[in-house]
Design an enzyme around this catalytic site. Structure first.
Site, PDB file in Angstrom:
ATOM      1  N   CYS A  26       0.846  -1.209   0.000  1.00 56.59           N
ATOM      2  CA  CYS A  26       0.000   0.000   0.000  1.00 56.59           C
ATOM      3  C   CYS A  26       0.876   1.252   0.000  1.00 56.59           C
ATOM      4  O   CYS A  26       1.437   1.626   1.034  1.00 56.59           O
ATOM      5  CB  CYS A  26      -0.907  -0.037   1.233  1.00 56.59           C
ATOM      6  SG  CYS A  26      -1.826   1.473   1.533  1.00 56.59           S
ATOM      7  N   CYS A  29      -0.034   3.967   2.479  1.00 53.94           N
ATOM      8  CA  CYS A  29       0.364   3.553   3.837  1.00 53.94           C
ATOM      9  C   CYS A  29       1.823   3.905   4.084  1.00 53.94           C
ATOM     10  O   CYS A  29       2.171   4.462   5.130  1.00 53.94           O
ATOM     11  CB  CYS A  29       0.186   2.043   4.024  1.00 53.94           C
ATOM     12  SG  CYS A  29      -1.489   1.424   3.865  1.00 53.94           S
TER      13      CYS A  29
END
Length: 107
Positions: A26, A29
């Site tokens: 991600c 993230c």
């Protein structure tokens, strides 16, 4: 943090806890890591900041229905009190935490 340590680290914590639910694939993230680390440093002693790699900890991922990333959960007295989905700025995170704990805004 892991599935095994979640109970002690989050649910039994005397401090409010901000849990960063992240995945290595991600990109948002990963991009939020410096912001979360800054927040952890600034709020040390007032708020615990923990990270949980959902790829390695499927029990917590399923238990809390983590299906969007990045996702941040705020726990107070072992209870989830707020869920933040998507990228957040430093100020947005401070605002979210200030709804549940006394945090001095550091800008």
């Amino acid at each position: 943090m892991t599935d095994d340590s979640f109970q002690a680290e989050v649910l039994e914590s005397e401090l409010p806890v901000l849990v960063d639910m992240w995945a290595p694939w991600c990109q948002p993230c990963i991009a939020m890591k410096p912001t979360i680390q800054r927040l952890a440093s600034e709020l040390s002693g007032d708020v615990k900041v923990a990270e949980l790699n959902i790829e390695e900890n499927p029990f917590i991922q399923q238990k809390y229905d983590i299906d969007k990333y990045p996702m941040l959960l705020i726990f107070v007295d072992g209870i989830e009190v707020q869920r933040l989905v998507g990228s957040e700025t430093h100020e947005q995170l401070l605002d979210a935490l200030s709804n549940h704990v006394a945090v001095e805004k550091q800008r």
